[in-house]
Design a protein around this motif. Structure first.
Motif, PDB file in Angstrom:
ATOM      1  N   MET A 260       0.706  -1.144   0.109  1.00 50.32           N
ATOM      2  CA  MET A 260      -0.061  -0.037  -0.033  1.00 50.32           C
ATOM      3  C   MET A 260       0.791   1.155   0.038  1.00 50.32           C
ATOM      4  O   MET A 260       0.802   2.286  -0.800  1.00 50.32           O
ATOM      5  CB  MET A 260      -0.837   0.061   1.141  1.00 50.32           C
ATOM      6  CG  MET A 260      -1.718   1.214   1.444  1.00 50.32           C
ATOM      7  SD  MET A 260      -2.736   1.209   2.911  1.00 50.32           S
ATOM      8  CE  MET A 260      -3.952  -0.242   2.394  1.00 50.32           C
ATOM      9  N   ALA A 261       2.131   1.255   0.948  1.00 49.93           N
ATOM     10  CA  ALA A 261       2.819   2.547   1.042  1.00 49.93           C
ATOM     11  C   ALA A 261       4.203   2.092   1.478  1.00 49.93           C
ATOM     12  O   ALA A 261       4.650   2.121   2.556  1.00 49.93           O
ATOM     13  CB  ALA A 261       2.190   3.489   2.142  1.00 49.93           C
ATOM     14  N   PRO A 262       4.984   1.435   0.448  1.00 44.73           N
ATOM     15  CA  PRO A 262       5.938   0.787   0.658  1.00 44.73           C
ATOM     16  C   PRO A 262       7.047   1.783   1.139  1.00 44.73           C
ATOM     17  O   PRO A 262       7.994   0.976   2.001  1.00 44.73           O
ATOM     18  CB  PRO A 262       6.825   0.374  -0.641  1.00 44.73           C
ATOM     19  CG  PRO A 262       5.767   1.252  -1.710  1.00 44.73           C
ATOM     20  CD  PRO A 262       4.457   1.399  -1.169  1.00 44.73           C
ATOM     21  N   SER A 263       7.168   3.126   0.860  1.00 37.68           N
ATOM     22  CA  SER A 263       8.223   3.998   1.397  1.00 37.68           C
ATOM     23  C   SER A 263       7.751   4.385   3.076  1.00 37.68           C
ATOM     24  O   SER A 263       8.676   4.610   3.591  1.00 37.68           O
ATOM     25  CB  SER A 263       8.253   5.321   0.776  1.00 37.68           C
ATOM     26  OG  SER A 263       7.046   5.881   0.517  1.00 37.68           O
ATOM     27  N   VAL A 264       6.601   3.894   3.380  1.00 36.22           N
ATOM     28  CA  VAL A 264       6.301   4.237   4.771  1.00 36.22           C
ATOM     29  C   VAL A 264       6.076   3.056   5.623  1.00 36.22           C
ATOM     30  O   VAL A 264       6.583   2.970   6.673  1.00 36.22           O
ATOM     31  CB  VAL A 264       4.800   5.149   4.957  1.00 36.22           C
ATOM     32  CG1 VAL A 264       4.466   5.228   6.285  1.00 36.22           C
ATOM     33  CG2 VAL A 264       4.929   6.271   3.922  1.00 36.22           C
TER      34      VAL A 264
END
Length: 365
Positions: A260-264
């Motif tokens: 969903m939000a790989p950087s977070v």
């Protein structure tokens, strides 16, 4: 002159003197010379079999198999290669796919759930004490964590303001909560003046953020408890958020493929989000319809909305922790981290639950 045949040491006539019996000597073959072990090679030897990962084998001449350190095939085991993987029995046990000690996390979660449930069912005002302790610890954890980023929020006015917000929310409702929040903001701004102008804007803004993020949002949980059926309302809110965590974790582990939000938060997936929505609706609908007498669609709406707010709250705190370069807000709860690591999804959901339940099933007058 001839010697006598019977003279001591004399043999037959004309023979040399007898020197006695000749000892029997057994010939033993000498062991083959053993060449010194060669230094480790930097690459494979042409025509040699590939090396076993993690070890380096140095061939030596046949006949050294009986020497210490040599195997039956006459190969010297030189030990592990620097930089290779450790032996399998030395590898520590892996944690769950979510990166946590799952056994400790479940045990702590059940203990916290038992305390909350007992306080709500036995004596609802006791829940205020449980909530107040958790929020005060959460404020301290967040302030200490933000110091890693160079911001020093005034802690004393935040702690006093936290108690004031929760108390006035219980005694005066939403108006009391808003007034206590505004007074806390003013106290933070004035308190920070004592440390001089350097970093004032950064520290004062951080203090206002902490007051808004933790005690103000927690005040909506107190507002849920105020009505006569407040214990059921709080239970519906907390149980739905727990369903979000359980449903999202289960679906993410079993079916998670699309981050969903790989950087977070690399472990969160859209499949896990779908599992969260299904689980939240399954938990909220029966509580709203049977416990609060609301419509079925009210439970569906509450479940879907809290799935979104709980996920957004979790991602929001993950973003803060990544910005600060920390893994957890604290270490108080084994398998979870700190109190704030459990409040992240509850705090924004409390405000949404209060607003939706007040509309879907208004509290009795």
């Amino acid at each position: 002159m001839t010697s006598r045949p019977d003279a001591p040491g004399a043999g037959p006539a004309g023979d040399a003197a007898d020197t006695g019996p000749i000892p029997l000597v057994r010939r033993v073959p000498a062991p083959p010379p053993v060449a010194p072990a060669r230094a480790p090679a930097t690459g494979p030897i042409a025509g040699s079999p590939p090396e076993t990962p993690g070890t380096r084998e140095i061939p030596v001449p046949t006949g050294a198999a009986a020497l210490p350190g040599f195997g039956p095939d006459g190969v010297l085991d030189a030990g592990p290669v620097p930089g290779s993987d450790p032996e399998p029995d030395l590898v520590p046990p892996k944690s769950s796919r979510a990166g946590r000690n799952l056994v400790a996390a479940i045990g702590v979660g059940l203990a916290l759930g038992a305390v909350i449930l007992a306080s709500l069912l036995v004596y609802p005002p006791a829940f205020l004490l449980v909530l107040g302790v958790a929020i005060l610890i959460g404020v301290v954890e967040l302030v200490r964590a933000l110091e890693a980023g160079g911001a020093r929020a005034p802690l004393a006015p935040l702690l006093v303001g936290t108690v004031a917000m929760l108390a006035l929310a219980w005694l005066r409702g939403a108006d009391g909560l808003v007034v206590a929040f505004l007074l806390t903001v003013v106290a933070v701004l004035f308190w920070r003046l004592g440390d001089g102008p350097e970093g004032y804007l950064r520290d004062a803004t951080t203090g206002v953020f902490v007051a808004l993020y933790v005690p103000l949002l927690a005040g909506f949980c107190v507002l849920l408890l105020v009505p006569d059926d407040g214990a059921v309302r709080v239970l519906a809110f907390i149980a739905t958020v727990v369903g979000n965590d359980v449903g999202g974790y289960t679906a993410g582990v079993l079916f998670g493929r699309h981050p969903m939000a790989p950087s977070v938060s690399p472990k969160k997936s859209w499949e896990g989000m779908a599992g969260s929505i299904v689980a939240c609706i399954a938990v909220a609908t029966p509580i709203v319809t049977l416990g609060l007498g609301g419509p079925w669609w009210g439970g569906v709406l509450l479940g879907a909305a809290l799935a979104v707010t709980a996920t957004v709250g979790d991602l929001g705190e993950s973003l803060i922790k990544r910005d600060l370069g920390i893994k957890d807000m604290g270490t108080l709860l084994p398998g979870h981290g700190g109190i704030m690591d459990r409040l992240d999804s509850l705090l924004p959901s409390a405000a949404v639950a209060y607003l939706l339940l007040s509309w879907v099933t208004p509290p009795p007058v």
